[in-house]
Design a protein around this motif. Structure first.
Motif, PDB file in Angstrom:
ATOM      1  N   LEU A 148      30.997 -18.794  13.966  1.00 56.80           N
ATOM      2  CA  LEU A 148      29.780 -18.980  14.753  1.00 56.80           C
ATOM      3  C   LEU A 148      29.882 -20.261  15.552  1.00 56.80           C
ATOM      4  CD1 LEU A 148      26.649 -18.357  15.294  1.00 56.80           C
ATOM      5  CD2 LEU A 148      26.251 -20.024  13.451  1.00 56.80           C
ATOM      6  N   THR A 194      34.585 -14.112   5.181  1.00 59.60           N
ATOM      7  CA  THR A 194      34.585 -13.006   6.151  1.00 59.60           C
ATOM      8  C   THR A 194      35.490 -13.281   7.346  1.00 59.60           C
ATOM      9  OG1 THR A 194      32.730 -13.892   7.436  1.00 59.60           O
ATOM     10  CG2 THR A 194      32.196 -12.506   5.524  1.00 59.60           C
ATOM     11  N   ILE A 231      21.908 -13.140  11.440  1.00 58.24           N
ATOM     12  CA  ILE A 231      21.232 -14.247  12.112  1.00 58.24           C
ATOM     13  C   ILE A 231      19.756 -13.912  12.259  1.00 58.24           C
ATOM     14  CG2 ILE A 231      21.057 -15.593  14.245  1.00 58.24           C
ATOM     15  CD1 ILE A 231      24.068 -15.084  14.625  1.00 58.24           C
ATOM     16  N   MET A 241      28.090 -11.097   9.832  1.00 56.90           N
ATOM     17  CA  MET A 241      27.195 -12.214  10.037  1.00 56.90           C
ATOM     18  C   MET A 241      25.760 -11.730  10.273  1.00 56.90           C
ATOM     19  SD  MET A 241      27.567 -15.320  12.846  1.00 56.90           S
ATOM     20  CE  MET A 241      29.344 -15.119  12.825  1.00 56.90           C
ATOM     21  N   SER A 299      33.579 -18.881   8.353  1.00 57.95           N
ATOM     22  CA  SER A 299      33.509 -18.431   6.962  1.00 57.95           C
ATOM     23  C   SER A 299      34.912 -18.126   6.459  1.00 57.95           C
ATOM     24  CB  SER A 299      32.640 -17.175   6.850  1.00 57.95           C
ATOM     25  OG  SER A 299      32.814 -16.563   5.583  1.00 57.95           O
ATOM     26  N   ASP A 345      32.916 -15.268  16.887  1.00 58.64           N
ATOM     27  CA  ASP A 345      32.404 -13.905  16.769  1.00 58.64           C
ATOM     28  C   ASP A 345      30.985 -13.810  17.313  1.00 58.64           C
ATOM     29  OD1 ASP A 345      34.447 -12.294  14.920  1.00 58.64           O
ATOM     30  OD2 ASP A 345      34.326 -14.364  14.222  1.00 58.64           O
ATOM     31  N   VAL A 364      21.368 -18.448   9.333  1.00 57.17           N
ATOM     32  CA  VAL A 364      22.642 -17.740   9.470  1.00 57.17           C
ATOM     33  C   VAL A 364      23.228 -17.494   8.093  1.00 57.17           C
ATOM     34  CG1 VAL A 364      24.971 -17.819  10.422  1.00 57.17           C
ATOM     35  CG2 VAL A 364      23.083 -18.861  11.693  1.00 57.17           C
ATOM     36  N   ASN A 365      23.756 -16.290   7.895  1.00 55.72           N
ATOM     37  CA  ASN A 365      24.484 -15.972   6.675  1.00 55.72           C
ATOM     38  C   ASN A 365      25.833 -15.388   7.064  1.00 55.72           C
ATOM     39  OD1 ASN A 365      25.441 -14.550   4.255  1.00 55.72           O
ATOM     40  ND2 ASN A 365      23.443 -15.092   3.418  1.00 55.72           N
ATOM     41  N   LEU A 366      26.906 -16.031   6.607  1.00 59.25           N
ATOM     42  CA  LEU A 366      28.259 -15.586   6.910  1.00 59.25           C
ATOM     43  C   LEU A 366      28.936 -15.024   5.670  1.00 59.25           C
ATOM     44  CD1 LEU A 366      27.807 -18.384   8.825  1.00 59.25           C
ATOM     45  CD2 LEU A 366      30.010 -17.594   9.665  1.00 59.25           C
ATOM     46  N   GLU A 384      34.694 -14.831   9.889  1.00 57.25           N
ATOM     47  CA  GLU A 384      33.876 -14.850  11.102  1.00 57.25           C
ATOM     48  C   GLU A 384      33.563 -16.290  11.501  1.00 57.25           C
ATOM     49  OE1 GLU A 384      31.054 -11.050  11.385  1.00 57.25           O
ATOM     50  OE2 GLU A 384      30.711 -12.238   9.577  1.00 57.25           O
ATOM     51  N   TYR A 424      33.697 -22.603   3.759  1.00 53.93           N
ATOM     52  CA  TYR A 424      33.530 -22.808   5.202  1.00 53.93           C
ATOM     53  C   TYR A 424      34.534 -23.824   5.736  1.00 53.93           C
ATOM     54  CZ  TYR A 424      28.808 -21.093   4.057  1.00 53.93           C
ATOM     55  OH  TYR A 424      27.745 -20.386   3.583  1.00 53.93           O
TER      56      TYR A 424
END
Length: 229
Positions: A119, A115, A4, A2, A112, A138, A18-20, A117, A91
């Protein structure tokens, strides 16, 4: 992993990226999009989330186009967001109302599917009535607005003091909220929306890090995240 970015935080304007592992997600729109364009291309944004309709969060929302936006003021109860077909397979998203005075406000949980992960993002609130333990985030992005002792010792006008206590999460409240979560997977706690008048960045970060032993970041007013631990 992730990624941020803080574009701005606090009463001057809030906006986070944010990029997941897929496209970008924009959290709140209180900052001029020109600052966002220095970091990312808006064509790479999957969706946005507006927590509530205060100008430090929504001031520039009309200038962000080309992607769907989830509006927190429309969330009536804890719910899974399932009305965006383009999110399918990328997502899983849940929103939950948060108390912010009389303003309708919500937090968001984003998982996500690439991944795996998760948020959790929660700002401008005093109380969360929902049990979020099952999500095991995470990364937690949470408001930490003021130190209560700074407010009580302030000689500023009473209205400003009452407004902070009634609408925003202080360090003690932030700790209480974090204790309600399952942080066994948590790699970072990121503190947002610090009050210029009543905040204390070093105290916030050091107390949170010592309490949870998790890498702690503090969002900076005009962009960037300063990390402790």
């Amino acid at each position: 992993m992730m990624l941020i970015k803080c574009i701005g935080t606090g009463s001057s304007g809030n906006c986070y990226l944010v990029n997941l592992g897929s496209g970008w997600i924009i959290l709140d729109f209180g900052v001029n999009p020109n600052k966002v364009l220095l970091e990312i291309n808006l064509n790479d944004v999957d969706f946005g989330f507006l927590s509530h309709e205060h100008s430090d969060h929504n001031k520039f929302i009309s200038r962000f186009k080309g992607f769907p936006i989830i509006r927190g003021n429309l969330i009536q109860d804890f719910k899974k967001i399932s009305n965006f077909d383009e999110f399918e397979g990328k997502y899983q998203i849940w929103c939950f109302p948060l108390k912010h005075g009389d303003v309708k406000n919500s937090g968001i949980i984003i998982k996500s599917m690439m991944t795996k992960e998760t948020l959790l993002y929660a700002t401008d609130f005093t109380v969360c009535k929902y049990n979020l333990k099952s999500f095991k985030p995470d990364v937690v992005m949470v408001e930490c607005n003021y130190l209560k002792s700074n407010v009580l010792n302030s000689k500023e006008n009473v209205y400003r003091t009452v407004e902070n206590i009634d609408r925003h999460l202080d360090l003690e409240g932030c700790i209480k909220f974090l204790k309600t979560l399952d942080l066994s997977n948590c790699k970072e706690i990121i503190l947002m929306h610090q009050s210029l008048m009543y905040g204390d960045e070093d105290s916030f970060a050091n107390v949170i890090y010592e309490k949870f032993k998790i890498k702690t970041g503090v969002c900076q007013r005009f962009g960037g995240i300063r990390y402790y631990g």
